[in-house]
Write an enzyme that holds these catalytic residues in place. Structure first.
Site, PDB file in Angstrom:
ATOM      1  N   TYR A 161       0.836  -1.202   0.000  1.00 37.55           N
ATOM      2  CA  TYR A 161       0.000   0.000   0.000  1.00 37.55           C
ATOM      3  C   TYR A 161       0.870   1.250   0.000  1.00 37.55           C
ATOM      4  O   TYR A 161       0.640   2.190  -0.768  1.00 37.55           O
ATOM      5  CB  TYR A 161      -0.905  -0.058   1.242  1.00 37.55           C
ATOM      6  CG  TYR A 161      -1.989   1.001   1.298  1.00 37.55           C
ATOM      7  CD1 TYR A 161      -2.995   1.050   0.342  1.00 37.55           C
ATOM      8  CD2 TYR A 161      -2.018   1.928   2.342  1.00 37.55           C
ATOM      9  CE1 TYR A 161      -3.997   2.007   0.424  1.00 37.55           C
ATOM     10  CE2 TYR A 161      -3.014   2.877   2.427  1.00 37.55           C
ATOM     11  CZ  TYR A 161      -4.007   2.910   1.462  1.00 37.55           C
ATOM     12  OH  TYR A 161      -4.998   3.861   1.543  1.00 37.55           O
ATOM     13  N   LYS A 195       1.173   4.329  -2.698  1.00 38.80           N
ATOM     14  CA  LYS A 195       0.815   5.705  -2.307  1.00 38.80           C
ATOM     15  C   LYS A 195       2.029   6.645  -2.333  1.00 38.80           C
ATOM     16  O   LYS A 195       1.897   7.794  -2.758  1.00 38.80           O
ATOM     17  CB  LYS A 195       0.136   5.707  -0.934  1.00 38.80           C
ATOM     18  CG  LYS A 195      -1.218   4.961  -0.885  1.00 38.80           C
ATOM     19  CD  LYS A 195      -2.266   5.535  -1.843  1.00 38.80           C
ATOM     20  CE  LYS A 195      -3.691   5.069  -1.504  1.00 38.80           C
ATOM     21  NZ  LYS A 195      -4.671   5.512  -2.509  1.00 38.80           N
ATOM     22  N   ILE A 213     -10.709   6.913   7.875  1.00 38.57           N
ATOM     23  CA  ILE A 213     -12.031   7.420   7.494  1.00 38.57           C
ATOM     24  C   ILE A 213     -13.044   6.303   7.733  1.00 38.57           C
ATOM     25  O   ILE A 213     -12.804   5.140   7.399  1.00 38.57           O
ATOM     26  CB  ILE A 213     -12.045   7.843   6.007  1.00 38.57           C
ATOM     27  CG1 ILE A 213     -10.811   8.686   5.646  1.00 38.57           C
ATOM     28  CG2 ILE A 213     -13.346   8.567   5.677  1.00 38.57           C
ATOM     29  CD1 ILE A 213     -10.614   9.951   6.429  1.00 38.57           C
TER      30      ILE A 213
HETATM   31  N1  LIG Z   1     -11.095   4.476   4.354  1.00 36.68           N
HETATM   32  C1  LIG Z   1      -9.972   4.932   4.875  1.00 36.68           C
HETATM   33  O1  LIG Z   1      -9.810   4.971   6.087  1.00 36.68           O
HETATM   34  C2  LIG Z   1      -8.864   5.426   3.982  1.00 36.68           C
HETATM   35  C3  LIG Z   1      -7.694   5.868   4.614  1.00 36.68           C
HETATM   36  C4  LIG Z   1      -6.661   6.377   3.833  1.00 36.68           C
HETATM   37  C5  LIG Z   1      -6.813   6.420   2.451  1.00 36.68           C
HETATM   38  N2  LIG Z   1      -7.940   5.960   1.853  1.00 36.68           N
HETATM   39  C6  LIG Z   1      -8.027   6.025   0.380  1.00 36.68           C
HETATM   40  O2  LIG Z   1      -9.289   6.510  -0.009  1.00 36.68           O
HETATM   41  C7  LIG Z   1      -9.646   5.948  -1.286  1.00 36.68           C
HETATM   42  C8  LIG Z   1     -11.040   5.317  -1.178  1.00 36.68           C
HETATM   43  O3  LIG Z   1     -11.002   4.306  -0.188  1.00 36.68           O
HETATM   44  P1  LIG Z   1     -12.305   3.657   0.441  1.00 36.68           P
HETATM   45  O4  LIG Z   1     -12.016   3.393   1.873  1.00 36.68           O
HETATM   46  O5  LIG Z   1     -13.511   4.440   0.077  1.00 36.68           O
HETATM   47  O6  LIG Z   1     -12.298   2.233  -0.319  1.00 36.68           O
HETATM   48  P2  LIG Z   1     -13.467   1.187  -0.689  1.00 36.68           P
HETATM   49  O7  LIG Z   1     -14.717   1.473   0.060  1.00 36.68           O
HETATM   50  O8  LIG Z   1     -12.859  -0.168  -0.582  1.00 36.68           O
HETATM   51  O9  LIG Z   1     -13.735   1.529  -2.219  1.00 36.68           O
HETATM   52  C9  LIG Z   1     -12.825   1.192  -3.201  1.00 36.68           C
HETATM   53  C10 LIG Z   1     -13.464   1.394  -4.549  1.00 36.68           C
HETATM   54  O10 LIG Z   1     -12.522   1.043  -5.574  1.00 36.68           O
HETATM   55  C11 LIG Z   1     -13.143   0.159  -6.487  1.00 36.68           C
HETATM   56  N3  LIG Z   1     -12.149  -0.738  -7.068  1.00 36.68           N
HETATM   57  C12 LIG Z   1     -11.378  -1.650  -6.434  1.00 36.68           C
HETATM   58  N4  LIG Z   1     -10.609  -2.324  -7.308  1.00 36.68           N
HETATM   59  C13 LIG Z   1     -10.907  -1.818  -8.537  1.00 36.68           C
HETATM   60  C14 LIG Z   1     -10.453  -2.122  -9.850  1.00 36.68           C
HETATM   61  N5  LIG Z   1      -9.536  -3.069 -10.089  1.00 36.68           N
HETATM   62  N6  LIG Z   1     -10.968  -1.418 -10.885  1.00 36.68           N
HETATM   63  C15 LIG Z   1     -11.906  -0.459 -10.655  1.00 36.68           C
HETATM   64  N7  LIG Z   1     -12.371  -0.134  -9.443  1.00 36.68           N
HETATM   65  C16 LIG Z   1     -11.875  -0.813  -8.403  1.00 36.68           C
HETATM   66  C17 LIG Z   1     -14.177  -0.580  -5.662  1.00 36.68           C
HETATM   67  O11 LIG Z   1     -15.236  -1.050  -6.466  1.00 36.68           O
HETATM   68  P3  LIG Z   1     -15.389  -2.532  -7.111  1.00 36.68           P
HETATM   69  O12 LIG Z   1     -14.951  -3.520  -6.080  1.00 36.68           O
HETATM   70  O13 LIG Z   1     -16.842  -2.569  -7.450  1.00 36.68           O
HETATM   71  O14 LIG Z   1     -14.509  -2.515  -8.325  1.00 36.68           O
HETATM   72  C18 LIG Z   1     -14.695   0.538  -4.766  1.00 36.68           C
HETATM   73  O15 LIG Z   1     -15.670   1.295  -5.441  1.00 36.68           O
HETATM   74  C19 LIG Z   1      -8.545   4.955  -1.615  1.00 36.68           C
HETATM   75  O16 LIG Z   1      -7.614   5.556  -2.508  1.00 36.68           O
HETATM   76  C20 LIG Z   1      -7.898   4.679  -0.281  1.00 36.68           C
HETATM   77  O17 LIG Z   1      -6.540   4.271  -0.407  1.00 36.68           O
HETATM   78  C21 LIG Z   1      -8.965   5.463   2.600  1.00 36.68           C
END
Ligand SMILES: NC(=O)c1ccc[n+]([C@@H]2O[C@H](COP(=O)([O-])OP(=O)(O)OC[C@H]3O[C@@H](n4cnc5c(N)ncnc54)[C@H](OP(=O)(O)O)[C@@H]3O)[C@@H](O)[C@H]2O)c1
Ligand SMILES: *[C@@H]1O[C@H](CO)[C@@H](O)[C@H](O)[C@H]1NC(C)=O
Length: 298
Positions: free
Chosen positions: A195, A199, A230
């Site tokens: 990861y 990043k 988040i």
């Molecule tokens: N949540 C946190 O605490 C947190 C913290 C730091 C950073 N972030 C960053 O925030 C961003 C969003 O994270 P999140 O927590 O909202 O994640 P999430 O709920 O797991 O959502 C990830 C999204 O990416 C899509 N995805 C995954 N693999 C894919 C692929 N091969 N092709 C196209 N789409 C794909 C998934 O949809 P499908 O499975 O339907 O394809 C889903 O819509 C990310 O960049 C993450 O690194 C999140």
């Protein structure tokens, strides 16, 4: 007024001024009415919420992810919330042709592009991204190079590919690239090797692209978003530490902070605030942060 009261009053005024300065970003929600936006990773989490927030502001959105049934639901809700247009492309961003189809569809539907918001996170090797990211396994315990190659393809190469495809359109509209990263893209943590590689790589590539565009006097902004914990469903399901869950911030506030940062052409967005001191300390005293990261993981 006593001298002490005067000093106190001056300090108070100063703090208010600094507070206003820090919070004032000149954000005009109206600037998003009719704006054309491509957002990736919108079938859940932060991406889904950003789709709704852009919709409320009257934008025209095109969203992507692999799960078509979910995208249909998100598009329907976005329309009901006020999106001027809402479209989806179901595809795997790890595949070059699906990235091409995404930007091509934006071109056909909108005729131009104002925002590219790169947000998806995942892997073709495991069904749910947090599963491996939060698995707690160190690289030494599970040195899976095939997983690493696939992970970088989905989470780093595809971001570069999508931005490259969109850049001609973004240059025409003085547009915005928004890249979602993490504190793990500024500070190393145990069990986050793959990861962090993706990043940190995004920071390296897109920060370089930013200065290249500046040098070429191209008016395309690049905003790197540094997120802490988040409260997405994925995080709530997998995070076992009570203290970490308490530190997690709501998804809707996060989505809005990202949209503001993109619209005001901020270089970087830190959400929540504690990610900024960590990232800054890491830049100044990396050794101290290594020790903190080791302790946090215990
Ligand atoms: N949540 C946190 O605490 C947190 C913290 C730091 C950073 N972030 C960053 O925030 C961003 C969003 O994270 P999140 O927590 O909202 O994640 P999430 O709920 O797991 O959502 C990830 C999204 O990416 C899509 N995805 C995954 N693999 C894919 C692929 N091969 N092709 C196209 N789409 C794909 C998934 O949809 P499908 O499975 O339907 O394809 C889903 O819509 C990310 O960049 C993450 O690194 C999140
Ligand atoms: C987020 O949701 C909460 C609870 O539903 C609400 O009180 C708050 O105003 C929302 N914030 C934003 C920025 O949408």
């Amino acid at each position: 007024m006593s001298r002490l009261a005067c000093v106190g009053f001056a300090v108070l005024l100063g703090s208010v001024a600094v507070g206003i300065y820090w919070n004032y970003d000149g954000f005009d929600p109206e600037s998003l009415r009719g704006a054309t936006v491509v957002i990736t990773g919108c079938s859940s989490g932060i991406g889904e919420e950003m789709a709704y927030q852009y919709a409320r502001l009257g934008a025209k959105i095109l969203i992507t992810a692999r799960r078509e049934n979910r995208l249909k639901e998100v598009v329907a809700k976005a329309k009901s919330l006020g999106a001027q247009e809402a479209h989806y492309v179901a595809g795997d961003m790890g595949k070059a042709e699906d990235c091409e189809r995404t930007i091509q569809t934006a071109k056909e539907k909108f005729g131009q592009l104002d925002y590219l918001v790169l947000n998806h996170v995942g892997s073709t090797k495991v069904s749910n991204a947090p599963e491996r990211i939060l698995s707690g396994l160190s690289w030494d315990e599970d040195p899976d190079v095939d997983y690493f190659v696939d992970f970088l393809n989905v989470n780093l190469v595809s971001y570069v590919r999508l931005a490259s495809l969109a850049l001609p359109l973004l240059k025409e509209s003085s547009g915005h690239i928004v890249v979602i990263s993490s504190l793990a893209g500024k500070v190393p943590f145990p069990t986050q090797t793959c990861y962090s590689a993706a990043k940190f790589g995004l920071d390296g590539f897109f920060s370089s692209l930013r200065v290249e565009l500046m040098k070429a006097q191209q008016d395309v902004s690049v905003t790197l978003v540094v997120l802490g914990i988040i409260k997405t469903q994925g995080i709530v399901d997998y995070l076992k530490h009570e203290a970490f869950l308490k530190a997690a911030v709501p998804v809707n506030e996060t989505a809005l902070a990202i949209i503001r940062g993109g619209a005001t052409r901020a270089r970087e967005v830190y959400q929540p605030f504690y990610t900024w001191p960590f990232a800054t300390l890491r830049a100044l005293w990396p050794g101290v942060l290594d020790n903190i990261a080791v302790d946090v993981d215990k």
